[in-house]
Design a protein around this motif. Structure first.
Motif, PDB file in Angstrom:
ATOM      1  N   ASN A   8       0.852  -1.184   0.000  1.00 21.57           N
ATOM      2  CA  ASN A   8       0.000   0.000   0.000  1.00 21.57           C
ATOM      3  C   ASN A   8       0.893   1.243   0.000  1.00 21.57           C
ATOM      4  N   LEU A   9       0.926   1.952  -1.120  1.00 23.25           N
ATOM      5  CA  LEU A   9       1.796   3.126  -1.242  1.00 23.25           C
ATOM      6  C   LEU A   9       1.307   4.300  -0.403  1.00 23.25           C
ATOM      7  N   ARG A  10       0.089   4.208   0.127  1.00 25.48           N
ATOM      8  CA  ARG A  10      -0.413   5.273   0.997  1.00 25.48           C
ATOM      9  C   ARG A  10      -0.133   4.989   2.464  1.00 25.48           C
ATOM     10  N   ALA A  11       0.388   3.796   2.759  1.00 20.29           N
ATOM     11  CA  ALA A  11       0.796   3.506   4.125  1.00 20.29           C
ATOM     12  C   ALA A  11       2.007   4.356   4.482  1.00 20.29           C
ATOM     13  N   ARG A  12       2.258   4.517   5.771  1.00 15.03           N
ATOM     14  CA  ARG A  12       3.296   5.447   6.227  1.00 15.03           C
ATOM     15  C   ARG A  12       4.663   5.126   5.636  1.00 15.03           C
ATOM     16  N   LYS A  13       4.978   3.820   5.471  1.00 18.37           N
ATOM     17  CA  LYS A  13       6.280   3.419   4.949  1.00 18.37           C
ATOM     18  C   LYS A  13       6.172   2.692   3.615  1.00 18.37           C
ATOM     19  N   PRO A  27      11.424 -13.105  -6.920  1.00 20.81           N
ATOM     20  CA  PRO A  27      11.212 -12.787  -8.344  1.00 20.81           C
ATOM     21  C   PRO A  27       9.984 -13.448  -8.953  1.00 20.81           C
ATOM     22  N   ARG A  28       9.497 -14.531  -8.373  1.00 18.94           N
ATOM     23  CA  ARG A  28       8.330 -15.213  -8.942  1.00 18.94           C
ATOM     24  C   ARG A  28       7.009 -14.707  -8.358  1.00 18.94           C
ATOM     25  N   ALA A  29       7.075 -13.823  -7.391  1.00 15.26           N
ATOM     26  CA  ALA A  29       5.853 -13.336  -6.737  1.00 15.26           C
ATOM     27  C   ALA A  29       5.086 -12.376  -7.642  1.00 15.26           C
ATOM     28  N   ARG A  30       3.779 -12.383  -7.525  1.00 11.78           N
ATOM     29  CA  ARG A  30       2.939 -11.394  -8.181  1.00 11.78           C
ATOM     30  C   ARG A  30       2.849 -10.173  -7.261  1.00 11.78           C
ATOM     31  N   VAL A  31       3.212  -9.012  -7.760  1.00 11.86           N
ATOM     32  CA  VAL A  31       3.343  -7.822  -6.922  1.00 11.86           C
ATOM     33  C   VAL A  31       2.365  -6.748  -7.381  1.00 11.86           C
ATOM     34  N   ALA A  32       1.710  -6.110  -6.395  1.00 15.39           N
ATOM     35  CA  ALA A  32       0.836  -4.975  -6.679  1.00 15.39           C
ATOM     36  C   ALA A  32       1.227  -3.821  -5.780  1.00 15.39           C
ATOM     37  N   LEU A  33       1.428  -2.648  -6.394  1.00  9.99           N
ATOM     38  CA  LEU A  33       1.652  -1.416  -5.650  1.00  9.99           C
ATOM     39  C   LEU A  33       0.388  -0.577  -5.811  1.00  9.99           C
ATOM     40  N   THR A  34      -0.349  -0.390  -4.744  1.00  6.23           N
ATOM     41  CA  THR A  34      -1.668   0.235  -4.848  1.00  6.23           C
ATOM     42  C   THR A  34      -1.720   1.552  -4.084  1.00  6.23           C
ATOM     43  N   ARG A  35      -2.553   2.451  -4.602  1.00 13.33           N
ATOM     44  CA  ARG A  35      -2.768   3.746  -3.954  1.00 13.33           C
ATOM     45  C   ARG A  35      -4.211   3.953  -3.531  1.00 13.33           C
ATOM     46  N   LEU A  37      -8.300   1.829  -2.679  1.00 11.64           N
ATOM     47  CA  LEU A  37      -9.067   0.605  -2.494  1.00 11.64           C
ATOM     48  C   LEU A  37      -9.480   0.028  -3.841  1.00 11.64           C
ATOM     49  N   GLU A  38      -9.793   0.882  -4.789  1.00 16.48           N
ATOM     50  CA  GLU A  38     -10.209   0.405  -6.107  1.00 16.48           C
ATOM     51  C   GLU A  38      -9.088  -0.369  -6.785  1.00 16.48           C
ATOM     52  N   GLU A  39      -7.862   0.127  -6.694  1.00 15.06           N
ATOM     53  CA  GLU A  39      -6.726  -0.589  -7.280  1.00 15.06           C
ATOM     54  C   GLU A  39      -6.523  -1.937  -6.594  1.00 15.06           C
ATOM     55  N   ALA A  40      -6.653  -1.966  -5.263  1.00 14.70           N
ATOM     56  CA  ALA A  40      -6.527  -3.236  -4.540  1.00 14.70           C
ATOM     57  C   ALA A  40      -7.633  -4.200  -4.943  1.00 14.70           C
ATOM     58  N   ARG A  41      -8.836  -3.663  -5.151  1.00 12.71           N
ATOM     59  CA  ARG A  41      -9.973  -4.513  -5.542  1.00 12.71           C
ATOM     60  C   ARG A  41      -9.735  -5.142  -6.914  1.00 12.71           C
ATOM     61  N   GLU A  42      -9.217  -4.362  -7.844  1.00  7.69           N
ATOM     62  CA  GLU A  42      -8.938  -4.899  -9.178  1.00  7.69           C
ATOM     63  C   GLU A  42      -7.874  -5.995  -9.118  1.00  7.69           C
ATOM     64  N   TRP A  43      -6.881  -5.817  -8.264  1.00 10.42           N
ATOM     65  CA  TRP A  43      -5.827  -6.829  -8.130  1.00 10.42           C
ATOM     66  C   TRP A  43      -6.377  -8.109  -7.516  1.00 10.42           C
ATOM     67  N   VAL A  44      -7.232  -7.980  -6.497  1.00 13.27           N
ATOM     68  CA  VAL A  44      -7.848  -9.166  -5.882  1.00 13.27           C
ATOM     69  C   VAL A  44      -8.684  -9.906  -6.918  1.00 13.27           C
ATOM     70  N   ASP A  45      -9.358  -9.177  -7.786  1.00 15.69           N
ATOM     71  CA  ASP A  45     -10.144  -9.815  -8.847  1.00 15.69           C
ATOM     72  C   ASP A  45      -9.258 -10.685  -9.737  1.00 15.69           C
ATOM     73  N   GLN A  46      -8.038 -10.250 -10.000  1.00 12.34           N
ATOM     74  CA  GLN A  46      -7.107 -11.051 -10.795  1.00 12.34           C
ATOM     75  C   GLN A  46      -6.669 -12.311 -10.046  1.00 12.34           C
ATOM     76  N   LEU A  47      -6.605 -12.220  -8.716  1.00 10.98           N
ATOM     77  CA  LEU A  47      -6.173 -13.373  -7.922  1.00 10.98           C
ATOM     78  C   LEU A  47      -7.203 -14.494  -7.913  1.00 10.98           C
ATOM     79  N   ARG A  48      -8.458 -14.168  -8.206  1.00 13.84           N
ATOM     80  CA  ARG A  48      -9.514 -15.185  -8.143  1.00 13.84           C
ATOM     81  C   ARG A  48      -9.218 -16.376  -9.037  1.00 13.84           C
ATOM     82  N   HIS A  49      -8.540 -16.151 -10.164  1.00 13.47           N
ATOM     83  CA  HIS A  49      -8.306 -17.214 -11.141  1.00 13.47           C
ATOM     84  C   HIS A  49      -7.108 -18.087 -10.770  1.00 13.47           C
TER      85      HIS A  49
END
Length: 333
Positions: A8-13, A27-35, A37-49
């Motif tokens: 979460n790029l809006r978190a303090r650190k 290196p094999r991890a799927r990474v999301a940098l979000t600013r 809730l909507e961005e986090a929601r879209e990423w979670v939607d990708q994780l469903r599959h």
């Protein structure tokens, strides 16, 4: 191992550099940098599959709580979760012994293609959402006052963050408002599940006399009233020191003292000392709190507005969190 990482790029650190560190070490991890809730929601939607077996979440308690609820709402089975302490309070991170984020990532990488040691936590459910803690009163006000203070701090924002800023907001905003305001609301607490338990002055768990289903457990003033399944609110504040004393029960606390008495006893409250005058402890499956006026309400460190009545219960599902203390004993980085 199938790993996903949210920062979460809006978190303090939370920073772009943390995302780069994740990619270097995992290196094999799927990474999301979000600013948002909507961005986090879209990423979670990708994780469903292709749901991860381990989800590392970088942020504060609000980040983790929001992520849990997004996973639930989209029907994604809750994976094991490792909390990376990038937020302000970091209650779950402290309880699980999370080291600094770069150390945590190195430990996960060093452990190899295995799930790290895990520790189960129950969840508080209110209004269909889940969190490690939820409450009304001064705690919710202090969180909002802290956020308002940060929003108006301008170039001093960094100096106003963290514990110093939290205490500053409490003493300059929350406490004065109650000193010159109308005082604590009154609350009626009703047990809606199996017979309630309490804890006596010696620390022994006892049945509540006449504490069966539908019974009134407490009626009176409430500076703070809430429920938790984890001992801390954040910053090491042991607001619910008995949260895991009784399995399969919520720890519920109602503190009936006024703001001046609470301020005098602040460090005793912070340490979770017991017994405390006007502190009422219950262990329940489900209960309702009815207030005589609207009160601020927070879940997992996010203020959700004002409420006159709330029902708390124990969620059916648990969450498995990385036990960083055990992991640290198993790997050297």
């Amino acid at each position: 191992m199938n790993i996903a990482v949210l920062v979460n790029l809006r978190a303090r650190k939370g920073t772009e550099g943390m995302g780069g560190l994740v990619r270097d070490l995992l290196p094999r991890a799927r990474v999301a940098l979000t600013r948002s809730l909507e961005e986090a929601r879209e990423w979670v939607d990708q994780l469903r599959h292709d749901p991860p077996s381990l989800l590392l979440a970088g942020g504060g308690d609000g980040t983790i709580t929001g992520l849990l609820n997004e996973l639930r709402s989209q029907g994604v089975a809750l994976p094991a979760i490792g909390v990376l302490p990038l937020g302000t309070g970091n209650a779950w991170a402290r309880v699980t012994g999370a080291p600094r984020p770069h150390v945590a990532l190195k430990q996960i990488a060093a452990y190899g293609e295995r799930l790290p040691p895990l520790r189960p936590f129950s969840l508080v459910r209110v209004e269909g959402r889940v969190a490690p803690f939820a409450g009304t009163g001064w705690d919710a006000e202090m969180i909002q006052d802290f956020k308002n203070q940060l929003a108006s701090a301008g170039p001093l924002k960094k100096a106003q963050s963290g514990l110093r800023g939290y205490l500053g907001a409490m003493f300059t905003r929350t406490v004065p408002r109650h000193l010159f305001g109308e005082g604590n609301p009154n609350v009626s607490v009703y047990n809606l599940g199996a017979s309630a338990l309490t804890i006596d002055a010696t620390g022994a768990v006892r049945p509540v006399p006449n504490g069966g289903t539908g019974q009134l457990l407490y009626q009176g003033p409430a500076g703070v009233a809430g429920a938790a399944t984890t001992p801390e609110w954040g910053f090491g504040f042991k607001a619910f020191p008995f949260a895991q004393a009784v399995p399969h029960r919520l720890s519920v606390r109602v503190y009936g003292a006024g703001v001046m008495e609470a301020t005098r006893n602040m460090f005793r409250l912070w340490r979770g000392e017991h017994p405390m005058p006007r502190m009422h402890d219950f262990f329940v499956e489900r209960l309702r709190m009815d207030f005589d006026r609207e009160v601020p309400f927070q879940m997992g460190g996010d203020v959700l507005g004002m409420r006159r009545s709330l029902e708390f219960d124990l969620a059916e599902e648990n969450v498995q969190l990385v036990d960083w203390r055990r992991l640290g004993r198993l790997v050297a980085v």
